[in-house]
Design an enzyme around this catalytic site. Structure first.
Site, mmCIF file in Angstrom:
data_model
loop_
_atom_site.group_PDB
_atom_site.id
_atom_site.type_symbol
_atom_site.label_atom_id
_atom_site.label_comp_id
_atom_site.label_asym_id
_atom_site.label_seq_id
_atom_site.Cartn_x
_atom_site.Cartn_y
_atom_site.Cartn_z
ATOM 1 N N ASP A 102 -32.870 -112.644 13.149
ATOM 2 C CA ASP A 102 -33.957 -113.981 13.056
ATOM 3 C C ASP A 102 -33.375 -114.986 12.294
ATOM 4 O OD1 ASP A 102 -35.400 -113.832 10.349
ATOM 5 O OD2 ASP A 102 -35.205 -111.903 11.087
ATOM 6 N N GLU A 112 -46.707 -114.019 5.340
ATOM 7 C CA GLU A 112 -45.999 -113.252 4.175
ATOM 8 C C GLU A 112 -46.445 -113.737 2.830
ATOM 9 O OE1 GLU A 112 -41.627 -114.171 3.352
ATOM 10 O OE2 GLU A 112 -41.721 -114.219 5.599
#
Length: 283
Positions: A82, A173
């Site tokens: 990513d 997150e």
């Protein structure tokens, strides 16, 4: 030069110096540009990406054990990565040659940021032969889940059944700007995520992949188990195994196992062979 001419020059020089000093004072007095509405005052989206907060909160495991474990997994798992604007222009043909077969690319954050390198990264990975998707870095304290989902889908977070596009992903997150859970209660966070998820589903026909860690999920959602039936799990854990998963998921779809390695950006394994990545892309 006559004395009168010298005097005039000295006066001009003094006036110019005074004007320059005044201008400097005015410039210094101009306040810094305020952050756009709905963003943190110290907004730094170029520094935020999937996993940018993980190592600081959860650390890293034994890299030697991790390497040996991952070598054993290579036959049954598919290697990927990513990336975000942090990587800039990516050499996608090189990444493919090094084994990368899928990629998630950061598209947006909040409702005011888009990745300046998104086109190069999203289209470049596709053109190199990878299966790719887009992800959104969530800021649940600045606007609703539906608002951010709509912004995301409108700025790269779409989906098409072309066999090369992964479902859109939500990166949820630790808060890089303050309180771990963004000031939301556990019930409030679950509601926000569901709002985002349902909106993405309405707009694209796909429920988003959820990127998170077990610790964050437990802390901020109360280990809610209601998303496992609809949303693929992209788990972050920098160790030799994925460890305990969040409630509701019996397996991970993607495991982000390291934040650096042979591929650009973060290192990931898809839990299955390439045909399973294709199956997820096709829905």
């Amino acid at each position: 030069m006559p004395a009168s001419g010298t005097t005039r020059m000295l006066r001009r020089a003094a006036t110019a110096a005074a004007s320059a000093a005044l201008l400097v004072g005015v410039v210094a007095a101009v306040p810094a540009q305020a952050a756009k509405p709905g963003t943190p005052a110290n907004f730094h989206p170029e520094q935020d990406y999937a996993g940018s907060t993980v190592a600081a909160h959860e650390g890293r495991g034994d890299t030697a054990r991790t390497a040996s474990t991952l070598a054993a997994l290579a036959a049954t798992q598919t290697k990927g990565m990513d990336v975000s604007s942090y990587q800039g222009n990516v050499a996608w043909s090189t990444a493919y040659a090094n084994g990368g077969r899928f990629a998630y690319v950061k598209a947006t954050e909040g409702t005011s940021y888009t990745n300046a390198y998104f086109a190069q990264q999203y289209n470049g990975s596709y053109n190199a032969g990878m299966i790719r998707g887009a992800y959104h870095f969530a800021l649940p304290n600045v606007s609703s889940g539906a608002t951010q989902a709509a912004y995301f889908v409108a700025h790269g977070g779409g989906w098409s059944k072309d066999g090369k596009t992964l479902p859109p992903a939500l990166d949820i997150e630790y808060n890089p700007y303050g309180a771990t859970c963004y000031g939301l209660s556990q019930a409030g966070m679950v509601s926000w995520i569901r709002d985002f998820s349902n909106t993405v589903h309405t707009k694209t026909g796909r429920y988003p992949t959820i990127y998170t860690t077990t610790d964050w999920w437990t802390t901020c959602t109360g280990n809610n188990s209601s998303f496992g039936a609809t949303n693929p799990l992209w788990i972050a854990r920098y160790s030799s195994s994925v460890g305990t998963l969040p409630a509701g998921w019996s397996y991970q779809t993607i495991w982000q196992y390291a934040d650096s390695g042979t591929l650009p950006g973060d290192q990931n394994y898809f839990n299955g062979a390439l045909d399973r990545v294709q199956a997820l892309a096709n829905g």
